[in-house]
Design a protein around this motif. Sequence first.
Motif, PDB file in Angstrom:
ATOM      1  N   ASP A 178       0.799  -1.221   0.000  1.00 43.91           N
ATOM      2  CA  ASP A 178       0.000   0.000   0.000  1.00 43.91           C
ATOM      3  C   ASP A 178       0.837   1.280   0.000  1.00 43.91           C
ATOM      4  O   ASP A 178       0.286   2.379  -0.051  1.00 43.91           O
ATOM      5  CB  ASP A 178      -0.921   0.019   1.234  1.00 43.91           C
ATOM      6  N   TYR A 189      -0.675   4.980  -0.646  1.00 42.14           N
ATOM      7  CA  TYR A 189      -1.087   5.648   0.589  1.00 42.14           C
ATOM      8  C   TYR A 189       0.071   6.272   1.367  1.00 42.14           C
ATOM      9  O   TYR A 189      -0.161   7.043   2.302  1.00 42.14           O
ATOM     10  CB  TYR A 189      -1.857   4.681   1.484  1.00 42.14           C
ATOM     11  N   GLU A 199      -5.869   1.896  12.756  1.00 43.45           N
ATOM     12  CA  GLU A 199      -5.813   0.599  12.067  1.00 43.45           C
ATOM     13  C   GLU A 199      -6.178  -0.489  13.070  1.00 43.45           C
ATOM     14  O   GLU A 199      -6.052  -0.334  14.274  1.00 43.45           O
ATOM     15  CB  GLU A 199      -4.443   0.385  11.419  1.00 43.45           C
ATOM     16  N   PRO A 226      -6.441   0.640   3.843  1.00 44.16           N
ATOM     17  CA  PRO A 226      -5.226  -0.042   4.293  1.00 44.16           C
ATOM     18  C   PRO A 226      -4.999   0.147   5.791  1.00 44.16           C
ATOM     19  O   PRO A 226      -5.785   0.827   6.476  1.00 44.16           O
ATOM     20  CB  PRO A 226      -4.125   0.643   3.474  1.00 44.16           C
ATOM     21  N   ASN A 227      -3.918  -0.418   6.315  1.00 47.49           N
ATOM     22  CA  ASN A 227      -3.629  -0.283   7.751  1.00 47.49           C
ATOM     23  C   ASN A 227      -2.997   1.089   8.024  1.00 47.49           C
ATOM     24  O   ASN A 227      -1.866   1.222   8.475  1.00 47.49           O
ATOM     25  CB  ASN A 227      -2.727  -1.413   8.248  1.00 47.49           C
ATOM     26  N   GLN A 228      -3.792   2.102   7.755  1.00 44.09           N
ATOM     27  CA  GLN A 228      -3.384   3.498   7.920  1.00 44.09           C
ATOM     28  C   GLN A 228      -4.358   4.174   8.887  1.00 44.09           C
ATOM     29  O   GLN A 228      -5.571   4.083   8.713  1.00 44.09           O
ATOM     30  CB  GLN A 228      -3.406   4.212   6.574  1.00 44.09           C
TER      31      GLN A 228
END
Length: 418
Positions: A273, A277, A293, A385-387
């Motif tokens: 990602d 991102y 996240e 995403p893991n954001q």
Amino acid sequence: MTASRPSLQLATTLAYAKGGYSTALSLGSGECPLNVLLDTGSSTLAVTPGRYAPQQDSRLKATALAQQVTYGKGAWAGPVLQTQVGFGQGEHARRIDDAAFAFVETDSRSFFRDADGILGLAYRHLNPAHDMSTPLRRQGREPALTWPWPYTLGDAAAQSAFKQELLQQPRVTLPPLFQALAQEGLVADVFALQIQRAVVHVLDDAATAGSLARDPLNQGVLVVGGGEECQSLYHGALQDIRIVHDLYYNANLISVQVGDQAPIAAAALAPADVAGYASNAIIDTGSSFIVLENALYQAVVAGIAAHDARLPGLIDAFRQRFQNEHGLANAAIDVADWPALHFRLESCSGGEVCLRCEPSHYWQRNAFRAGESLFLLLPQLPQWPNQSILGLPLLSGRYCIFDRRDHATGRVRVAAAR
């Protein structure tokens, strides 16, 4: 290019967008006054149908361009137009004669509520449009312009088909309005926001937007073209958060600490990602929530449980109520029972900036409805995403300078608001 003028202070309010600050601008030959949501998580100036009528704007120019913009949840679409856009009054006025904006042709009420649109304050990469000349000519449309709007997008299937057609057309990147102001020398490439709350303060559910705007807790300030010099808006030292990429206001979140417990490390963005991102956190004034996240959110909730085992039950009860856009009764929440959260981000010097988020900022009283409190922490959004999205609860009670002049990507300078 002319030299930049002094900064301009504009009033902002939570009264219209409800979960974000808006400011007034004027649009078109009639200088139609509009309230637009201020969003550092996007870059497009978009206006909804209502007070502004394109057909009555003698300065309006149609283009062959169209935009479809997707946020964390949902999307809108419409033509790209050009007209006069102005801020401020009298000798303090700033104006661009041919600013690009989108006119929203799909339902946008869930995005902007009572605001008239959105002003994206992020960088140009988030302001794409597509040249629809070829498909319009296939329809026999001459001149091949997207205004008047030739598409009917009344349901999800039509919107999906339009998106597929749009993405097949040549892509153009439009300069965001704030960037255009800076490029014309009308303002310096910096702006600041004084922020008090994340969600509109309501003491009477029948209150009009006008009366909500008069509530001091719903008021803030936008400084266009400045920041540090406005010392009446903040006190104490400015802390500098490093912005690592000019996509969003991308920052590196190092950890989150619950009360005096050990800090919880924030995971790096997944490698797949990074291109799309850029980093594991963004600073987003368009978000009413702090969105963590998933793993970090679960760890923070576990830390809250370790602080007081009763508290996760209140979070669960809020989640049930919030499905219908209601919070818990104010009397159910005593913020003295809840821990402060400490967010550590990478500083410009390579060290850390620690931002303390008080319980009264992530549990806000009389929020959106009178007598109700909202819990403003959320887990990771679906399809995101893991954001982490560091929204208004973390910025509440602060003065934030978005300084794009420093190096390639800039910095966000933060101090306590007066």
